[in-house]
Design a protein around this motif. Structure first.
Motif, PDB file in Angstrom:
ATOM      1  N   PRO A  98       0.846  -1.195   0.000  1.00 57.55           N
ATOM      2  CA  PRO A  98       0.000   0.000   0.000  1.00 57.55           C
ATOM      3  C   PRO A  98       0.883   1.247   0.000  1.00 57.55           C
ATOM      4  CG  PRO A  98       0.201  -0.852   2.211  1.00 57.55           C
ATOM      5  CD  PRO A  98       0.965  -1.797   1.299  1.00 57.55           C
ATOM      6  N   ASP A  99       0.364   2.351  -0.336  1.00 66.03           N
ATOM      7  CA  ASP A  99       0.963   3.681  -0.224  1.00 66.03           C
ATOM      8  C   ASP A  99       2.474   3.691  -0.001  1.00 66.03           C
ATOM      9  OD1 ASP A  99       1.265   6.426   0.039  1.00 66.03           O
ATOM     10  OD2 ASP A  99       0.602   6.443   2.113  1.00 66.03           O
ATOM     11  N   GLU A 100       3.204   3.455  -1.054  1.00 62.63           N
ATOM     12  CA  GLU A 100       4.661   3.371  -0.976  1.00 62.63           C
ATOM     13  C   GLU A 100       5.292   4.646  -0.419  1.00 62.63           C
ATOM     14  OE1 GLU A 100       7.931   1.453  -3.833  1.00 62.63           O
ATOM     15  OE2 GLU A 100       6.616   2.896  -4.785  1.00 62.63           O
ATOM     16  N   GLU A 101       4.828   5.788  -0.874  1.00 61.41           N
ATOM     17  CA  GLU A 101       5.390   7.055  -0.398  1.00 61.41           C
ATOM     18  C   GLU A 101       5.150   7.218   1.102  1.00 61.41           C
ATOM     19  OE1 GLU A 101       5.076  11.804  -1.392  1.00 61.41           O
ATOM     20  OE2 GLU A 101       4.730  10.373  -3.008  1.00 61.41           O
ATOM     21  N   GLY A 102       3.976   6.835   1.567  1.00 58.52           N
ATOM     22  CA  GLY A 102       3.673   6.906   2.999  1.00 58.52           C
ATOM     23  C   GLY A 102       4.579   5.999   3.821  1.00 58.52           C
ATOM     24  N   LEU A 103       4.854   4.810   3.296  1.00 60.79           N
ATOM     25  CA  LEU A 103       5.753   3.877   3.993  1.00 60.79           C
ATOM     26  C   LEU A 103       7.155   4.468   4.103  1.00 60.79           C
ATOM     27  CD1 LEU A 103       4.683   0.496   2.364  1.00 60.79           C
ATOM     28  CD2 LEU A 103       4.301   1.193   4.733  1.00 60.79           C
ATOM     29  N   ILE A 104       7.627   5.037   3.013  1.00 60.68           N
ATOM     30  CA  ILE A 104       8.973   5.622   3.004  1.00 60.68           C
ATOM     31  C   ILE A 104       9.049   6.796   3.977  1.00 60.68           C
ATOM     32  CG2 ILE A 104      10.641   6.878   1.566  1.00 60.68           C
ATOM     33  CD1 ILE A 104       9.669   5.024  -0.786  1.00 60.68           C
ATOM     34  N   LYS A 105       8.016   7.608   4.021  1.00 55.83           N
ATOM     35  CA  LYS A 105       7.987   8.730   4.973  1.00 55.83           C
ATOM     36  C   LYS A 105       7.931   8.230   6.417  1.00 55.83           C
ATOM     37  CE  LYS A 105       6.196  12.232   1.872  1.00 55.83           C
ATOM     38  NZ  LYS A 105       5.077  13.096   1.508  1.00 55.83           N
ATOM     39  N   ASN A 106       7.191   7.137   6.650  1.00 52.29           N
ATOM     40  CA  ASN A 106       7.142   6.552   8.002  1.00 52.29           C
ATOM     41  C   ASN A 106       8.518   6.073   8.445  1.00 52.29           C
ATOM     42  OD1 ASN A 106       4.485   6.936   8.768  1.00 52.29           O
ATOM     43  ND2 ASN A 106       3.792   4.972   7.975  1.00 52.29           N
ATOM     44  N   ILE A 107       9.262   5.469   7.517  1.00 50.80           N
ATOM     45  CA  ILE A 107      10.614   5.001   7.839  1.00 50.80           C
ATOM     46  C   ILE A 107      11.487   6.181   8.238  1.00 50.80           C
ATOM     47  CG2 ILE A 107      12.713   3.973   6.853  1.00 50.80           C
ATOM     48  CD1 ILE A 107      10.750   2.205   5.130  1.00 50.80           C
ATOM     49  N   ARG A 108      11.399   7.263   7.457  1.00 53.90           N
ATOM     50  CA  ARG A 108      12.163   8.475   7.784  1.00 53.90           C
ATOM     51  C   ARG A 108      11.756   9.003   9.158  1.00 53.90           C
ATOM     52  NH1 ARG A 108      10.187  13.571   5.166  1.00 53.90           N
ATOM     53  NH2 ARG A 108       8.527  12.975   6.571  1.00 53.90           N
ATOM     54  N   ASP A 109      10.451   9.108   9.383  1.00 53.55           N
ATOM     55  CA  ASP A 109       9.957   9.645  10.658  1.00 53.55           C
ATOM     56  C   ASP A 109      10.401   8.788  11.849  1.00 53.55           C
ATOM     57  OD1 ASP A 109       8.762  11.627   9.146  1.00 53.55           O
ATOM     58  OD2 ASP A 109       6.729  10.815   9.340  1.00 53.55           O
ATOM     59  N   CYS A 110      10.444   7.478  11.668  1.00 53.86           N
ATOM     60  CA  CYS A 110      10.901   6.586  12.744  1.00 53.86           C
ATOM     61  C   CYS A 110      12.374   6.838  13.060  1.00 53.86           C
ATOM     62  CB  CYS A 110      10.703   5.127  12.346  1.00 53.86           C
ATOM     63  SG  CYS A 110       8.989   4.564  12.386  1.00 53.86           S
ATOM     64  N   SER A 111      13.179   6.987  12.019  1.00 50.60           N
ATOM     65  CA  SER A 111      14.610   7.251  12.230  1.00 50.60           C
ATOM     66  C   SER A 111      14.815   8.552  12.997  1.00 50.60           C
ATOM     67  CB  SER A 111      15.342   7.332  10.884  1.00 50.60           C
ATOM     68  OG  SER A 111      15.304   6.098  10.235  1.00 50.60           O
ATOM     69  N   VAL A 112      14.105   9.587  12.598  1.00 50.08           N
ATOM     70  CA  VAL A 112      14.244  10.891  13.249  1.00 50.08           C
ATOM     71  C   VAL A 112      13.722  10.833  14.685  1.00 50.08           C
ATOM     72  CG1 VAL A 112      13.474  13.306  13.195  1.00 50.08           C
ATOM     73  CG2 VAL A 112      14.228  12.188  11.077  1.00 50.08           C
ATOM     74  N   LYS A 113      12.578  10.177  14.887  1.00 52.37           N
ATOM     75  CA  LYS A 113      11.988  10.071  16.229  1.00 52.37           C
ATOM     76  C   LYS A 113      12.950   9.381  17.203  1.00 52.37           C
ATOM     77  CE  LYS A 113       8.457   9.828  19.248  1.00 52.37           C
ATOM     78  NZ  LYS A 113       8.498  10.841  20.269  1.00 52.37           N
ATOM     79  N   ALA A 114      13.611   8.317  16.750  1.00 53.19           N
ATOM     80  CA  ALA A 114      14.558   7.610  17.618  1.00 53.19           C
ATOM     81  C   ALA A 114      15.701   8.536  18.032  1.00 53.19           C
ATOM     82  CB  ALA A 114      15.098   6.374  16.909  1.00 53.19           C
ATOM     83  N   GLU A 115      16.168   9.366  17.109  1.00 47.27           N
ATOM     84  CA  GLU A 115      17.261  10.291  17.439  1.00 47.27           C
ATOM     85  C   GLU A 115      16.792  11.409  18.365  1.00 47.27           C
ATOM     86  OE1 GLU A 115      20.565   9.880  16.832  1.00 47.27           O
ATOM     87  OE2 GLU A 115      19.781   7.937  16.206  1.00 47.27           O
ATOM     88  N   VAL A 116      15.638  11.971  18.091  1.00 47.24           N
ATOM     89  CA  VAL A 116      15.096  13.039  18.946  1.00 47.24           C
ATOM     90  C   VAL A 116      14.909  12.506  20.369  1.00 47.24           C
ATOM     91  CG1 VAL A 116      13.068  14.495  19.388  1.00 47.24           C
ATOM     92  CG2 VAL A 116      14.032  14.364  17.077  1.00 47.24           C
ATOM     93  N   ASN A 117      14.303  11.339  20.483  1.00 48.30           N
ATOM     94  CA  ASN A 117      14.098  10.739  21.815  1.00 48.30           C
ATOM     95  C   ASN A 117      15.426  10.551  22.542  1.00 48.30           C
ATOM     96  OD1 ASN A 117      11.385  10.559  21.203  1.00 48.30           O
ATOM     97  ND2 ASN A 117      11.278   8.334  21.303  1.00 48.30           N
ATOM     98  N   ALA A 118      16.414   9.986  21.842  1.00 48.10           N
ATOM     99  CA  ALA A 118      17.708   9.707  22.490  1.00 48.10           C
ATOM    100  C   ALA A 118      18.357  10.990  22.995  1.00 48.10           C
ATOM    101  CB  ALA A 118      18.635   8.971  21.527  1.00 48.10           C
TER     102      ALA A 118
END
Length: 165
Positions: A98-118
């Motif tokens: 489904p929604d390939e662009e949305g998946l790719i954006k979710n991956i980016r957001d997860c990477s950034v969220k992990a760094e912000v949290n840390a």
């Protein structure tokens, strides 16, 4: 300065006795946290190289980067973030995705969220005397993490468009 000794002192000061440290020659990172093993890997030669970008004592830089890795270690959301990122990556490999662009954006957001949290959690471990240096390193590293995640997203989107032709 003995880097492992300094890291162990930070662990002792923060009552964190279960953190495993390991020296590595991994060439990409000065330090990194591995979720599966719950270890913090330390590359002294990259630490020395990276620290030259900042005007601060090496001990201060090592402390800041180590506290950031402790942030990953202490992040109660990290497993969920990692699970979501892995799920999105798995779905991307599915031809009926489904929604390939949305998946790719979710991956980016997860990477950034992990760094912000840390980085946010790391501030709890930082001696107030180091807070200005900490904020400087945090700002530069978060900017770099966001730029990297954005570039990785753009590359993935381009690859996706090429593959769909």
């Amino acid at each position: 300065m003995e880097i492992i000794y300094l890291c162990k002192e930070i662990l002792k000061k923060n009552n964190l006795s279960n953190v495993n440290l390991e020296l590595t020659e991994e060439e990409n990172y000065s330090m990194y946290y591995e979720l599966n093993t719950r270890k913090i890997f330390i590359n002294p030669s990259i630490l020395l190289e990276d620290s030259s970008q900042y005007v601060m004592p090496l001990e201060t830089y090592v402390t800041i980067i180590f506290c950031h890795e402790l942030g990953h270690y202490s992040d109660e959301e990290l497993n969920d973030i990692d699970d979501l990122k892995n799920l999105c990556e798995m779905l991307l490999n599915n031809p009926n995705r489904p929604d390939e662009e949305g998946l790719i954006k979710n991956i980016r957001d997860c990477s950034v969220k992990a760094e912000v949290n840390a980085w946010d959690i790391a501030e709890r471990f930082i001696d107030p005397i180091m807070i200005n240096d900490f904020k400087n390193v945090k700002e530069k590293n978060l900017c770099l993490a966001k730029e990297t995640a954005d570039m990785e997203m753009e590359i993935a989107l381009l690859q996706s468009r090429l593959n769909s032709r």
